[in-house]
Enzyme design. Structure first.
Site, short mmCIF file in Angstrom:
data_model
loop_
_atom_site.label_atom_id
_atom_site.label_comp_id
_atom_site.label_asym_id
_atom_site.label_seq_id
_atom_site.Cartn_x
_atom_site.Cartn_y
_atom_site.Cartn_z
N GLY A 61 7.99 -54.34 -162.70
CA GLY A 61 7.32 -55.06 -163.78
C GLY A 61 5.89 -54.59 -163.98
N THR A 62 5.20 -54.36 -162.88
CA THR A 62 3.80 -53.96 -162.98
C THR A 62 3.65 -52.64 -163.73
OG1 THR A 62 3.28 -55.14 -160.95
CG2 THR A 62 1.74 -53.41 -161.62
N GLN A 95 9.54 -62.95 -166.28
CA GLN A 95 9.97 -64.28 -165.80
C GLN A 95 10.92 -64.97 -166.78
OE1 GLN A 95 9.65 -65.52 -162.89
NE2 GLN A 95 7.98 -64.37 -161.95
N THR A 100 11.63 -38.08 -160.80
CA THR A 100 13.06 -38.26 -160.55
C THR A 100 13.40 -39.75 -160.47
OG1 THR A 100 13.13 -36.15 -159.41
CG2 THR A 100 14.96 -37.66 -158.99
N CYS A 135 1.32 -62.45 -155.72
CA CYS A 135 0.27 -61.44 -155.62
C CYS A 135 -1.10 -62.06 -155.42
CB CYS A 135 0.20 -60.59 -156.88
SG CYS A 135 1.70 -60.58 -157.79
N ALA A 151 13.66 -55.79 -161.98
CA ALA A 151 14.97 -56.04 -161.37
C ALA A 151 14.94 -57.14 -160.32
CB ALA A 151 15.49 -54.74 -160.73
N HIS A 152 13.86 -57.18 -159.51
CA HIS A 152 13.93 -58.10 -158.36
C HIS A 152 13.75 -59.56 -158.73
CE1 HIS A 152 9.59 -59.04 -157.33
NE2 HIS A 152 9.38 -58.03 -158.13
C1 LIG Z 1 5.17 -62.33 -165.33
C2 LIG Z 1 5.22 -61.20 -164.34
N1 LIG Z 1 4.92 -59.96 -164.75
C3 LIG Z 1 4.95 -58.91 -163.92
C4 LIG Z 1 5.29 -59.05 -162.60
C5 LIG Z 1 5.27 -57.84 -161.71
O1 LIG Z 1 6.57 -57.37 -161.45
P1 LIG Z 1 6.82 -56.41 -160.20
O2 LIG Z 1 6.72 -57.28 -158.99
O3 LIG Z 1 8.21 -55.90 -160.41
O4 LIG Z 1 5.81 -55.33 -160.24
C6 LIG Z 1 5.62 -60.32 -162.12
C7 LIG Z 1 5.98 -60.49 -160.69
O5 LIG Z 1 5.34 -61.23 -159.96
C8 LIG Z 1 5.57 -61.42 -163.01
O6 LIG Z 1 5.85 -62.66 -162.60
#
Ligand SMILES: Cc1ncc(COP(=O)(O)O)c(C=O)c1O
Length: 351
Positions: free
Chosen positions: A69-70, A157, A214, A296, A178-179
């Site tokens: 996601g990040t 989310q 890759t 985080c 994915a997670h």
């Molecule tokens: C709204 C939101 N965006 C982005 C992320 C980041 O995703 P990832 O942990 O896969 O980098 C999170 C995860 O905590 C999230 O809740």
């Protein structure tokens, strides 16, 4: 046995993802290779891309796989000039847009589409569902007011919890991970509407020049399987019932609800005079996993930036505890937590 109420931090691997990844473990080919091993790996990646595209209502060619996601969020923001964001965005977005203009939000975290003005803005970023409160933002209404700006929504989310149809939201970019949907960690996707371009990245030609390197083939396979499951939204109503039961029971013993828990799995609660950190620690000792906010930021002693952004004083924000439920939870678990809370709250208040 532990009770896991922290699905917004991450989810256990679903059986479909586990099985698909296990089957694919020995497929070692590089998807960019043109020989048989490469072609088999390519086929796995492309089957997963179809499923991820379907989850967000998009086309396979619009999906770029990333490391999560990040990275998807940061890819969406890459190269943008004047940015406007919700102040409740995840750190992955807020951190990547340091000078951004902040949209105004109510004390319940809601954004009023009639009150926004995107004049002179090149990119708007408003998440679909909030990670701490469970608010669902009026993204379609906001995107309708974007003028010439491009619109990005972080749907990390929202995926698996509400139906997502990127084209009908009217957005240009949308991220998922994915997670958070029963897939493995370290893999995500950015949906980029056909015709929208992002600055090219230097490196190999993977992902149509948008994300060189890759591919994480096994991770992508797990993501695809999890996305296929998530399309069904199978447990959403049952989980909403559990969440409602937990929220009602908590309110009956004095909890305040922060924000608007519109996503069915999340509720952010606070008991006056009970620091969230202490309650989370007491719950953990009793075998229950909850969180004071985004995983985080929970390593820090700062109160949640989301609660500060909706105008809560620090002392009040410091009382928040997020419960986020998922497919593995049961009524018995909710009732066990509700049964242990009064004594726990009393003990913390006395200390
Ligand atoms: C709204 C939101 N965006 C982005 C992320 C980041 O995703 P990832 O942990 O896969 O980098 C999170 C995860 O905590 C999230 O809740």
């Amino acid at each position: 046995v532990r009770i896991y109420f922290d699905y917004n931090a991450t989810t256990p691997l679903c059986s479909a993802a586990r099985e698909a990844m296990t089957r694919a473990l020995d497929e070692f080919g590089n998807p960019s290779s043109i020989h048989a091993e490469g072609r088999r790996a390519r086929q796995l990646v492309e089957l997963a891309r179809d499923e991820v595209a379907r989850l967000v209502g998009g086309l396979a060619e619009e999906i770029v796989f990333t490391s999560g996601g990040t990275e998807s969020d940061q890819l969406a923001l890459r190269g943008a000039g004047r940015i406007a964001i919700s102040p409740l965005e995840h750190p992955a977005v807020r951190g990547a847009a340091p000078g951004a203009r902040l949209l105004s939000v109510g004390s319940d975290g809601a954004i009023d589409p009639a009150a926004v003005d995107f004049e002179g803005v090149e990119l708007v970023a408003v998440q679909l569902a909030n990670h701490e409160l469970g608010n669902v933002n009026p993204v379609a209404e906001l995107a309708a007011r974007k003028k010439s700006a491009r619109f990005f929504t972080d749907a990390v989310q929202a995926a698996g919890k509400v139906r997502i149809d990127a084209p009908s939201l009217g957005v240009d970019l949308l991220s998922i991970s994915a997670h958070k949907i029963g897939g493995p960690k370290g893999v995500g996707a950015l949906w980029i509407k056909r015709g929208v371009t992002i600055p090219a990245a230097r490196g190999g030609h993977q992902e149509r020049e948008r994300r060189p390197g890759t591919e994480n083939v096994i991770g992508i396979v797990g993501f695809g399987a999890a996305a296929r499951e998530a399309q069904k939204l199978a447990d959403v109503e049952r989980v909403r019932g559990l969440r409602d039961r937990l929220a009602a029971g908590a309110v009956a013993i004095g909890a305040r609800v922060n924000g608007r828990p519109e996503v069915g799995n999340t509720v952010n609660l606070a008991w006056d005079g009970v620091p969230g950190e202490l309650l989370v620690a007491a719950l953990d000792l009793a075998g229950v996993s909850a969180s004071t906010g985004a995983a985080c930021t929970s390593g820090s002693v700062e109160p949640s930036p989301v609660l500060l952004a909706i105008g809560q004083p620090r002392a009040q924000a410091a009382c928040a505890v997020r419960f986020s439920l998922g497919a593995g939870n049961t009524v018995e678990e909710v009732d066990r937590v509700l049964a242990m809370l009064p004594e726990m709250l009393e003990r913390i208040r006395r200390a």
